[in-house]
Write a protein that holds these residues in place. Sequence first.
Motif, PDB file in Angstrom:
ATOM      1  N   MET A 257      19.081   4.454 -21.085  1.00  0.00           N
ATOM      2  CA  MET A 257      18.714   3.796 -19.833  1.00  0.00           C
ATOM      3  C   MET A 257      17.209   3.592 -19.780  1.00  0.00           C
ATOM      4  SD  MET A 257      20.146   2.708 -16.998  1.00  0.00           S
ATOM      5  CE  MET A 257      19.232   1.762 -15.789  1.00  0.00           C
ATOM      6  N   PRO A 258      16.729   2.356 -19.617  1.00  0.00           N
ATOM      7  CA  PRO A 258      15.281   2.125 -19.581  1.00  0.00           C
ATOM      8  C   PRO A 258      14.675   2.548 -18.244  1.00  0.00           C
ATOM      9  CG  PRO A 258      16.431   0.089 -19.137  1.00  0.00           C
ATOM     10  CD  PRO A 258      17.494   1.113 -19.464  1.00  0.00           C
ATOM     11  N   GLU A 259      13.390   2.810 -18.265  1.00  0.00           N
ATOM     12  CA  GLU A 259      12.675   3.055 -17.010  1.00  0.00           C
ATOM     13  C   GLU A 259      12.356   1.714 -16.371  1.00  0.00           C
ATOM     14  OE1 GLU A 259       8.415   4.915 -15.605  1.00  0.00           O
ATOM     15  OE2 GLU A 259       9.570   5.981 -17.119  1.00  0.00           O
ATOM     16  N   VAL A 260      12.654   1.577 -15.094  1.00  0.00           N
ATOM     17  CA  VAL A 260      12.475   0.312 -14.398  1.00  0.00           C
ATOM     18  C   VAL A 260      11.389   0.456 -13.340  1.00  0.00           C
ATOM     19  CG1 VAL A 260      13.589  -1.448 -12.975  1.00  0.00           C
ATOM     20  CG2 VAL A 260      14.881  -0.323 -14.799  1.00  0.00           C
ATOM     21  N   THR A 261      10.377  -0.389 -13.423  1.00  0.00           N
ATOM     22  CA  THR A 261       9.284  -0.397 -12.466  1.00  0.00           C
ATOM     23  C   THR A 261       9.371  -1.655 -11.616  1.00  0.00           C
ATOM     24  OG1 THR A 261       7.844   0.807 -13.991  1.00  0.00           O
ATOM     25  CG2 THR A 261       6.785  -0.339 -12.173  1.00  0.00           C
ATOM     26  N   ILE A 262       9.322  -1.493 -10.305  1.00  0.00           N
ATOM     27  CA  ILE A 262       9.429  -2.639  -9.412  1.00  0.00           C
ATOM     28  C   ILE A 262       8.151  -3.465  -9.467  1.00  0.00           C
ATOM     29  CG2 ILE A 262       9.673  -3.364  -7.009  1.00  0.00           C
ATOM     30  CD1 ILE A 262      11.442  -0.940  -6.553  1.00  0.00           C
ATOM     31  N   ASP A 263       8.300  -4.758  -9.703  1.00  0.00           N
ATOM     32  CA  ASP A 263       7.189  -5.687  -9.773  1.00  0.00           C
ATOM     33  C   ASP A 263       6.881  -6.171  -8.358  1.00  0.00           C
ATOM     34  OD1 ASP A 263       5.259  -7.445 -10.618  1.00  0.00           O
ATOM     35  OD2 ASP A 263       6.682  -8.984 -11.268  1.00  0.00           O
ATOM     36  N   ALA A 264       5.831  -5.620  -7.745  1.00  0.00           N
ATOM     37  CA  ALA A 264       5.473  -5.957  -6.368  1.00  0.00           C
ATOM     38  C   ALA A 264       3.954  -6.051  -6.255  1.00  0.00           C
ATOM     39  CB  ALA A 264       6.013  -4.900  -5.402  1.00  0.00           C
ATOM     40  N   PRO A 265       3.453  -6.755  -5.242  1.00  0.00           N
ATOM     41  CA  PRO A 265       1.997  -6.844  -5.043  1.00  0.00           C
ATOM     42  C   PRO A 265       1.382  -5.470  -4.828  1.00  0.00           C
ATOM     43  CG  PRO A 265       3.157  -8.484  -3.715  1.00  0.00           C
ATOM     44  CD  PRO A 265       4.206  -7.562  -4.266  1.00  0.00           C
ATOM     45  N   ASN A 266       0.087  -5.374  -5.069  1.00  0.00           N
ATOM     46  CA  ASN A 266      -0.617  -4.103  -4.891  1.00  0.00           C
ATOM     47  C   ASN A 266      -1.036  -3.851  -3.447  1.00  0.00           C
ATOM     48  OD1 ASN A 266      -0.532  -3.358  -7.647  1.00  0.00           O
ATOM     49  ND2 ASN A 266      -2.226  -4.744  -8.085  1.00  0.00           N
ATOM     50  N   ASP A 267      -1.124  -4.907  -2.636  1.00  0.00           N
ATOM     51  CA  ASP A 267      -1.637  -4.781  -1.268  1.00  0.00           C
ATOM     52  C   ASP A 267      -0.500  -4.765  -0.253  1.00  0.00           C
ATOM     53  OD1 ASP A 267      -0.980  -7.382  -1.847  1.00  0.00           O
ATOM     54  OD2 ASP A 267      -2.565  -8.267  -0.625  1.00  0.00           O
ATOM     55  N   LEU A 268       0.428  -3.842  -0.424  1.00  0.00           N
ATOM     56  CA  LEU A 268       1.579  -3.762   0.473  1.00  0.00           C
ATOM     57  C   LEU A 268       1.171  -3.213   1.832  1.00  0.00           C
ATOM     58  CD1 LEU A 268       4.187  -2.310  -2.057  1.00  0.00           C
ATOM     59  CD2 LEU A 268       3.932  -4.692  -1.348  1.00  0.00           C
ATOM     60  N   GLN A 269       1.700  -3.819   2.897  1.00  0.00           N
ATOM     61  CA  GLN A 269       1.423  -3.395   4.264  1.00  0.00           C
ATOM     62  C   GLN A 269       2.661  -2.711   4.847  1.00  0.00           C
ATOM     63  OE1 GLN A 269      -1.761  -3.996   5.436  1.00  0.00           O
ATOM     64  NE2 GLN A 269      -2.074  -4.789   3.358  1.00  0.00           N
TER      65      GLN A 269
ATOM     66  N   CYS B 205      13.930  -0.453  -3.512  1.00  0.00           N
ATOM     67  CA  CYS B 205      12.970  -1.536  -3.286  1.00  0.00           C
ATOM     68  C   CYS B 205      11.578  -0.978  -3.013  1.00  0.00           C
ATOM     69  CB  CYS B 205      13.369  -2.376  -2.067  1.00  0.00           C
ATOM     70  SG  CYS B 205      15.066  -2.991  -2.045  1.00  0.00           S
ATOM     71  N   LYS B 206      10.599  -1.861  -3.060  1.00  0.00           N
ATOM     72  CA  LYS B 206       9.333  -1.668  -2.388  1.00  0.00           C
ATOM     73  C   LYS B 206       9.253  -2.756  -1.324  1.00  0.00           C
ATOM     74  CE  LYS B 206       5.669  -0.147  -4.560  1.00  0.00           C
ATOM     75  NZ  LYS B 206       5.694   1.326  -4.388  1.00  0.00           N
ATOM     76  N   TYR B 207       8.496  -2.500  -0.257  1.00  0.00           N
ATOM     77  CA  TYR B 207       8.451  -3.489   0.812  1.00  0.00           C
ATOM     78  C   TYR B 207       7.043  -3.634   1.356  1.00  0.00           C
ATOM     79  CZ  TYR B 207       8.020   0.146   4.406  1.00  0.00           C
ATOM     80  OH  TYR B 207       7.571   1.188   5.183  1.00  0.00           O
ATOM     81  N   SER B 208       6.817  -4.795   1.987  1.00  0.00           N
ATOM     82  CA  SER B 208       5.577  -5.044   2.704  1.00  0.00           C
ATOM     83  C   SER B 208       5.945  -5.645   4.047  1.00  0.00           C
ATOM     84  CB  SER B 208       4.670  -5.999   1.919  1.00  0.00           C
ATOM     85  OG  SER B 208       3.417  -6.135   2.559  1.00  0.00           O
ATOM     86  N   PHE B 209       5.299  -5.164   5.117  1.00  0.00           N
ATOM     87  CA  PHE B 209       5.613  -5.656   6.456  1.00  0.00           C
ATOM     88  C   PHE B 209       4.392  -6.364   7.038  1.00  0.00           C
ATOM     89  CE2 PHE B 209       5.811  -5.299  11.089  1.00  0.00           C
ATOM     90  CZ  PHE B 209       7.046  -5.880  11.318  1.00  0.00           C
ATOM     91  N   GLU B 210       4.555  -7.647   7.332  1.00  0.00           N
ATOM     92  CA  GLU B 210       3.488  -8.448   7.930  1.00  0.00           C
ATOM     93  C   GLU B 210       4.095  -9.489   8.843  1.00  0.00           C
ATOM     94  OE1 GLU B 210       0.137  -9.542   5.092  1.00  0.00           O
ATOM     95  OE2 GLU B 210       1.769  -9.141   3.675  1.00  0.00           O
ATOM     96  N   SER B 211       3.492  -9.633  10.047  1.00  0.00           N
ATOM     97  CA  SER B 211       3.879 -10.706  10.986  1.00  0.00           C
ATOM     98  C   SER B 211       5.378 -10.745  11.239  1.00  0.00           C
ATOM     99  CB  SER B 211       3.401 -12.072  10.455  1.00  0.00           C
ATOM    100  OG  SER B 211       2.009 -12.068  10.244  1.00  0.00           O
ATOM    101  N   ASP B 212       5.940  -9.593  11.571  1.00  0.00           N
ATOM    102  CA  ASP B 212       7.362  -9.489  11.918  1.00  0.00           C
ATOM    103  C   ASP B 212       8.300  -9.839  10.764  1.00  0.00           C
ATOM    104  OD1 ASP B 212       6.640  -8.788  14.521  1.00  0.00           O
ATOM    105  OD2 ASP B 212       6.585 -10.879  15.161  1.00  0.00           O
ATOM    106  N   THR B 213       7.808  -9.722   9.531  1.00  0.00           N
ATOM    107  CA  THR B 213       8.635  -9.996   8.359  1.00  0.00           C
ATOM    108  C   THR B 213       8.479  -8.871   7.347  1.00  0.00           C
ATOM    109  OG1 THR B 213       8.433 -12.397   8.637  1.00  0.00           O
ATOM    110  CG2 THR B 213       9.107 -11.593   6.468  1.00  0.00           C
ATOM    111  N   ALA B 214       9.603  -8.312   6.926  1.00  0.00           N
ATOM    112  CA  ALA B 214       9.605  -7.314   5.859  1.00  0.00           C
ATOM    113  C   ALA B 214      10.059  -7.996   4.575  1.00  0.00           C
ATOM    114  CB  ALA B 214      10.538  -6.154   6.199  1.00  0.00           C
TER     115      ALA B 214
END
Length: 232
Positions: free
Chosen positions: A134-146, A185-194
Amino acid sequence: MKQLLSILFCIIFLLSLTACTSETQQTETQPTTPTKTVSTSDSEEESEDGSIIGTWVCDDINKDCYFIFEENGDAFAKWGTSTIYGYFDYYEEDGLYEIDIPNFLYNDYRATFNDDEMQLKSDESSYVFEKATMPEVTIDAPNDLQTNDKLFGDWQSESSYECYRFNDDNTAVITDMLNYATIDCKYSFESDTATMYYMVTEDKSGSRKLSVEFINDDEIKIDDYVYKRVTN
């Protein structure tokens, strides 16, 4: 009925997310910290000859999916940051494995082993599996998560089949109401949108936007459904 419901929820749940996936491969930008590794110490061990225990791949089912069978009878189908949970049991008298991994394997199978290969054969189908790691899986997400502390916690709705967990470190988990399937997941919350970021496979990313409205401290509206905070 329970199996039928689990298959239905898993199909709807997972297809609704993968339909929004990015068509581009993971970029060479600085990777984010993984939400979690979808591999486990037990599943990384090589399966001995003649044993179903271990990690396997089957191109005839899904080349990006890893099937994991653990000694305690747990069974999983994992790809990217998605997991479907199941079980298996062996009936020595009949020489059959009962396997139930919704949407993938749910029948009685006779298993034969040859070096690093395993064949599972039922009355309806036959699959050849190969040992894998099983490979290690890293989530591809922006660095500036809010984020927003009003989101933190577990949320369930009486109307939606999806449940959400938002953590204070910008990680999140989406599950179906029966806990048969999860997506890390990873998430970012901005302007009423996740915006939810996840991996469709080990190298293909996806994302999904959720409209969020705060009703009060213990109720929020996600897209078209009202969710209540779950307290332990």
